[in-house]
Write an enzyme that holds these catalytic residues in place. Structure first.
Site, PDB file in Angstrom:
ATOM      1  N   LYS A  33      37.419  40.512  41.161  1.00 20.90           N
ATOM      2  CA  LYS A  33      36.239  41.387  41.082  1.00 20.90           C
ATOM      3  C   LYS A  33      35.290  40.824  40.034  1.00 20.90           C
ATOM      4  O   LYS A  33      35.738  40.336  38.991  1.00 20.90           O
ATOM      5  CB  LYS A  33      36.657  42.811  40.707  1.00 20.90           C
ATOM      6  CG  LYS A  33      35.465  43.749  40.511  1.00 20.90           C
ATOM      7  CD  LYS A  33      35.875  45.202  40.508  1.00 20.90           C
ATOM      8  CE  LYS A  33      36.367  45.729  39.201  1.00 20.90           C
ATOM      9  NZ  LYS A  33      35.427  45.580  38.055  1.00 20.90           N
TER      10      LYS A  33
ATOM     11  N   ASP B   5      39.275  44.599  33.492  1.00 14.30           N
ATOM     12  CA  ASP B   5      39.097  44.179  32.098  1.00 14.30           C
ATOM     13  C   ASP B   5      38.948  45.415  31.205  1.00 14.30           C
ATOM     14  O   ASP B   5      38.824  45.299  29.984  1.00 14.30           O
ATOM     15  CB  ASP B   5      37.940  43.191  31.934  1.00 14.30           C
ATOM     16  CG  ASP B   5      36.606  43.754  32.394  1.00 14.30           C
ATOM     17  OD1 ASP B   5      36.565  44.910  32.878  1.00 14.30           O
ATOM     18  OD2 ASP B   5      35.598  43.031  32.268  1.00 14.30           O
ATOM     19  N   SER B   6      39.042  46.614  31.810  1.00 12.92           N
ATOM     20  CA  SER B   6      39.207  47.840  31.024  1.00 12.92           C
ATOM     21  C   SER B   6      40.474  47.728  30.184  1.00 12.92           C
ATOM     22  O   SER B   6      40.671  48.506  29.243  1.00 12.92           O
ATOM     23  CB  SER B   6      39.294  49.068  31.934  1.00 12.92           C
ATOM     24  OG  SER B   6      40.279  48.870  32.933  1.00 12.92           O
TER      25      SER B   6
ATOM     26  N   GLU C 235      29.799  52.291  40.054  1.00  9.55           N
ATOM     27  CA  GLU C 235      30.226  53.018  38.850  1.00  9.55           C
ATOM     28  C   GLU C 235      29.070  53.812  38.252  1.00  9.55           C
ATOM     29  O   GLU C 235      27.971  53.279  38.016  1.00  9.55           O
ATOM     30  CB  GLU C 235      30.786  52.033  37.803  1.00  9.55           C
ATOM     31  CG  GLU C 235      31.189  52.754  36.514  1.00  9.55           C
ATOM     32  CD  GLU C 235      32.148  51.989  35.616  1.00  9.55           C
ATOM     33  OE1 GLU C 235      32.622  50.919  36.009  1.00  9.55           O
ATOM     34  OE2 GLU C 235      32.423  52.500  34.512  1.00  9.55           O
TER      35      GLU C 235
ATOM     36  N   ASP D 136      39.964  41.341  37.592  1.00  3.38           N
ATOM     37  CA  ASP D 136      38.591  41.192  37.105  1.00  3.38           C
ATOM     38  C   ASP D 136      38.361  39.791  36.548  1.00  3.38           C
ATOM     39  O   ASP D 136      39.232  39.239  35.852  1.00  3.38           O
ATOM     40  CB  ASP D 136      38.345  42.179  35.951  1.00  3.38           C
ATOM     41  CG  ASP D 136      37.564  43.401  36.401  1.00  3.38           C
ATOM     42  OD1 ASP D 136      36.846  43.321  37.412  1.00  3.38           O
ATOM     43  OD2 ASP D 136      37.691  44.442  35.727  1.00  3.38           O
TER      44      ASP D 136
ATOM     45  N   GLU E  87      31.262  41.588  38.146  1.00  2.00           N
ATOM     46  CA  GLU E  87      30.173  42.550  37.968  1.00  2.00           C
ATOM     47  C   GLU E  87      28.832  41.926  38.349  1.00  2.00           C
ATOM     48  O   GLU E  87      28.610  40.731  38.162  1.00  2.00           O
ATOM     49  CB  GLU E  87      30.136  43.020  36.508  1.00  2.00           C
ATOM     50  CG  GLU E  87      31.372  43.810  36.108  1.00  2.00           C
ATOM     51  CD  GLU E  87      31.286  44.403  34.707  1.00  2.00           C
ATOM     52  OE1 GLU E  87      30.241  44.243  34.032  1.00  2.00           O
ATOM     53  OE2 GLU E  87      32.271  45.047  34.293  1.00  2.00           O
TER      54      GLU E  87
HETATM   55  O1  KIV Z   1      37.788  47.270  34.441  1.00  2.00           O
HETATM   56  C1  KIV Z   1      38.005  48.247  35.194  1.00  2.00           C
HETATM   57  O2  KIV Z   1      38.991  48.968  35.057  1.00  2.00           O
HETATM   58  C2  KIV Z   1      37.044  48.518  36.240  1.00  2.00           C
HETATM   59  C3  KIV Z   1      37.187  49.797  37.007  1.00  2.00           C
HETATM   60  C4  KIV Z   1      36.802  50.925  36.169  1.00  2.00           C
HETATM   61  C5  KIV Z   1      36.447  49.754  38.273  1.00  2.00           C
HETATM   62  O3  KIV Z   1      36.162  47.744  36.453  1.00  2.00           O
END
Ligand code: KIV
Length: 300
Positions: free
Chosen positions: A148, A79-80, A217, A118, A150
Site C-alpha cells: 500500500k 506503518d501505523s 481515510e 505499507d 499513500e
Molecule cells: O497504517 C495504517 O494502519 C493504515 C490504515 C489506517 C489504513 O494506513
C-alpha cells in the site's frame, strides 16, 4: 447488496474436526475456500457481488494468527505500527527494515489472509524505481501479497510501474498520515467542492494506474459513497462512513490496546489494555504473596 452469507466450516487447530466458524465472523469472501490465501481477484469479485469485507492491521505473528483464525480476509502491516507498536510519535520514522521484519512475522503467522504491507515514508516518493525496489523487498524478503502507498495523482506513476512489474497495489487517499507535518495534524479531508473534486480525481487516477483497491481515510461519508460508486475497484473506508466496500481499523484501536484518545471513527470492541493490566497485577500479587508457582506448576 448481498451481505453476511453463511460462514464456511473450519478445521479446529486442536482436533482437526470440522467446526462452524463463529456466528459473529461471517466469512463469505472466502466463498467456502479455506485452504488458500485470499487474492486480489477475490476482492474484485466481492465488489461485483456487493459484498462488504473487513480489514485489520497486524504487526506480529501471534496477533495476525488470531485475526486469520477469526476470518479477517485482509491484514495490513500498516506503518501505523510507528505509533501503535513501535512507540514513535507518528508514522514518519518507520523504516523499510522495520516494515520487512514485521511483515515477515505477519506472513509467518497466517495462512488465509491477503497480506498487504505499507511502503513507509521516504521509501517511494523519490521515484517509481525507488518504489519498485521497496515493494520488491517486501515481497521477496517478507512474502507479502501486496503493498500500500499513500497518494492519489501524485503516486499514480509509482503505482503504474509496480502494477506492470506484478506488484498488487492498494492506494490510500484522503487523510494520508505520512503527511502529518504538511497537514498540521489529522484533519478531515475532502470538505468543499475543490477538495471533493480532487479526491474523485485521486481515486480515478489510482484506479487508472492499476491499483486493486483504495483506502479512503477521514473523508465525509457522502463523498466516500460517491467515490465508491464512481470506481470499479473496492474502496476501504476508515472514518469514511458506511458507503465504502470495506472497512479497516487499526487493531490496537479496535481492541482497546491504544492508550489515550482514539479517533472518533474508532469503535472499540474489547478492552485489552484493562484485561492485560489486570492479568499483570494478578501475576504480581501471586508472586509477592508466594502463591505462584503452585503445586500444579512445579516439577519434583
Ligand atoms: O497504517 C495504517 O494502519 C493504515 C490504515 C489506517 C489504513 O494506513
Amino acid at each position: 447488496m448481498q451481505h453476511g452469507s453463511l460462514p464456511p466450516a473450519q478445521k479446529s487447530a486442536q482436533t482437526g474436526v470440522d467446526k462452524p466458524a463463529s456466528d459473529k465472523a461471517p466469512q463469505s469472501l472466502y466463498g467456502g475456500v479455506t485452504s488458500r490465501r485470499v487474492t486480489v481477484r477475490d476482492l474484485a469479485a466481492a465488489k461485483q457481488r456487493g459484498e462488504r469485507w473487513p480489514m485489520l492491521t497486524a504487526y506480529d505473528a501471534p496477533t495476525a494468527a488470531v485475526f486469520d483464525d477469526a476470518g479477517i480476509p485482509v491484514l495490513l502491516i500498516g506503518d501505523s505500527a510507528g505509533n501503535c507498536h513501535l512507540g514513535y510519535e507518528n508514522t514518519v520514522p518507520v523504516t523499510m527494515d522495520e516494515m520487512v521484519m514485521m511483515s515477515a512475522a505477519v506472513v509467518r503467522g497466517t495462512k488465509r489472509a491477503l497480506i498487504v504491507a505499507d511502503l513507509p515514508f521516504g521509501s517511494y516518493q523519490e521515484s517509481p524505481a525507488q518504489a519498485l525496489r521497496s515493494a520488491v523487498r517486501l515481497m521477496k524478503e517478507a512474502g507479502v501479497g501486496a503493498v500500500k502507498l499513500e497518494g492519489g495523482e501524485r503516486s499514480a506513476a509509482a503505482t503504474e510501474l509496480l502494477v506492470q512489474a506484478g506488484v498488487p497495489v492498494m492506494a490510500h487517499i484522503g487523510l494520508t498520515p505520512q503527511s502529518v507535518h504538511a497537514f498540521g495534524g489529522y484533519p478531515v479531508q475532502g470538505r468543499g467542492d475543490e477538495a471533493a473534486h480532487q479526491l474523485l480525481r485521486d481515486a480515478k487516477a489510482v484506479q487508472a494506474a492499476g491499483a486493486f483497491a483504495v483506502v479512503l481515510e477521514a473523508v465525509p461519508a457522502e463523498l466516500a459513497a460517491e467515490v465508491t460508486a464512481s470506481v470499479h475497484i473496492p474502496t476501504v473506508g476508515i472514518g469514511a462512513g458506511l458507503g465504502c466496500d470495506a472497512q479497516v481499523l487499526v487493531w490496537t484501536d479496535m481492541a482497546g490496546m491504544t492508550g489515550g484518545r482514539v479517533p472518533r471513527f474508532v469503535k472499540q470492541y474489547a478492552d485489552l489494555r484493562a484485561t492485560l493490566g489486570d492479568a499483570a497485577r494478578a501475576f504480581s500479587a501471586d508472586v509477592i504473596g508466594g502463591t505462584f508457582p503452585a503445586e500444579e506448576h512445579t516439577f519434583h
